[in-house]
Motif scaffolding. Structure first.
Motif, mmCIF file in Angstrom:
data_model
loop_
_atom_site.group_PDB
_atom_site.id
_atom_site.type_symbol
_atom_site.label_atom_id
_atom_site.label_comp_id
_atom_site.label_asym_id
_atom_site.label_seq_id
_atom_site.Cartn_x
_atom_site.Cartn_y
_atom_site.Cartn_z
ATOM 1 N N ALA A 19 0.842 -1.198 0.000
ATOM 2 C CA ALA A 19 0.000 0.000 0.000
ATOM 3 C C ALA A 19 0.874 1.244 0.000
ATOM 4 C CB ALA A 19 -0.915 0.006 1.217
ATOM 5 N N SER A 20 0.372 2.274 -0.670
ATOM 6 C CA SER A 20 1.066 3.561 -0.717
ATOM 7 C C SER A 20 0.027 4.663 -0.743
ATOM 8 C CB SER A 20 1.954 3.652 -1.964
ATOM 9 O OG SER A 20 1.170 3.804 -3.138
ATOM 10 N N ASP A 21 0.508 5.909 -0.655
ATOM 11 C CA ASP A 21 -0.385 7.020 -0.926
ATOM 12 C C ASP A 21 -0.959 6.808 -2.316
ATOM 13 O OD1 ASP A 21 0.026 8.235 1.519
ATOM 14 O OD2 ASP A 21 1.420 9.746 0.749
ATOM 15 N N GLY A 22 -2.168 7.280 -2.538
ATOM 16 C CA GLY A 22 -2.868 6.983 -3.783
ATOM 17 C C GLY A 22 -2.635 7.952 -4.918
ATOM 18 N N GLY A 37 5.508 8.134 -14.923
ATOM 19 C CA GLY A 37 6.438 8.050 -13.803
ATOM 20 C C GLY A 37 6.272 6.701 -13.119
ATOM 21 N N ARG A 38 7.348 6.165 -12.578
ATOM 22 C CA ARG A 38 7.305 4.828 -11.984
ATOM 23 C C ARG A 38 7.813 4.843 -10.551
ATOM 24 N NH1 ARG A 38 9.859 2.247 -17.347
ATOM 25 N NH2 ARG A 38 7.955 2.281 -18.574
ATOM 26 N N PHE A 39 7.153 4.005 -9.742
ATOM 27 C CA PHE A 39 7.523 3.836 -8.334
ATOM 28 C C PHE A 39 7.613 2.351 -8.019
ATOM 29 C CE2 PHE A 39 4.924 7.657 -8.661
ATOM 30 C CZ PHE A 39 5.653 8.607 -7.969
ATOM 31 N N ASP A 40 8.508 2.000 -7.104
ATOM 32 C CA ASP A 40 8.573 0.640 -6.584
ATOM 33 C C ASP A 40 7.473 0.503 -5.539
ATOM 34 O OD1 ASP A 40 9.274 -1.672 -4.952
ATOM 35 O OD2 ASP A 40 11.230 -1.617 -5.936
ATOM 36 N N ILE A 41 6.548 -0.446 -5.717
ATOM 37 C CA ILE A 41 5.423 -0.574 -4.793
ATOM 38 C C ILE A 41 5.844 -1.104 -3.427
ATOM 39 C CG2 ILE A 41 3.735 -0.829 -6.638
ATOM 40 C CD1 ILE A 41 3.644 -3.838 -6.071
ATOM 41 N N ARG A 42 7.028 -1.691 -3.332
ATOM 42 C CA ARG A 42 7.479 -2.246 -2.052
ATOM 43 C C ARG A 42 7.939 -1.180 -1.073
ATOM 44 N NH1 ARG A 42 11.500 -6.325 -4.975
ATOM 45 N NH2 ARG A 42 11.810 -4.344 -6.036
#
Length: 104
Positions: free
Chosen positions: A39-42, A68-73
């Protein structure tokens, strides 16, 4: 203080997918990949676009607006145009439910 909040039934979120979860006036993005939940900020840190409309590829969420890309971990920003990491939240599977731990 923090508490665990039920998001949905585990079967409501497919593998390699993301969903929006709103709670307490805040929007979260909840992910499922390879038997794990995250889970992350949405909202993307670049232009505040909802990540639930993005694409999950392995451990990466791609924002639908500017890719843009983020690692979900761990929320790590993986390159331009995003340069600010996402805040992440502990997530787990308990009694067939996806839960996230949020601040009270």
């Amino acid at each position: 203080m923090s508490n665990w909040v039920n998001v949905c039934d585990l079967h409501d979120l497919d593998d390699e997918d993301v969903m929006r979860f709103d709670h307490g006036g805040k929007t979260y993005a909840v992910y499922r990949y390879d038997g794990h939940v995250y889970a992350s900020d949405g909202l993307c840190t670049h232009e505040k676009v909802h990540l639930c409309d993005g694409l999950v590829m392995e451990h990466v969420i791609e924002c639908p607006k500017h890719n843009g890309r983020f690692d979900i971990r761990d929320g790590r920003a993986l390159g331009a145009p995003v340069c600010v990491n996402l805040k992440t939240w502990p997530a787990r599977i308990a009694n067939g439910q996806i839960q996230i731990q949020i601040e009270a």
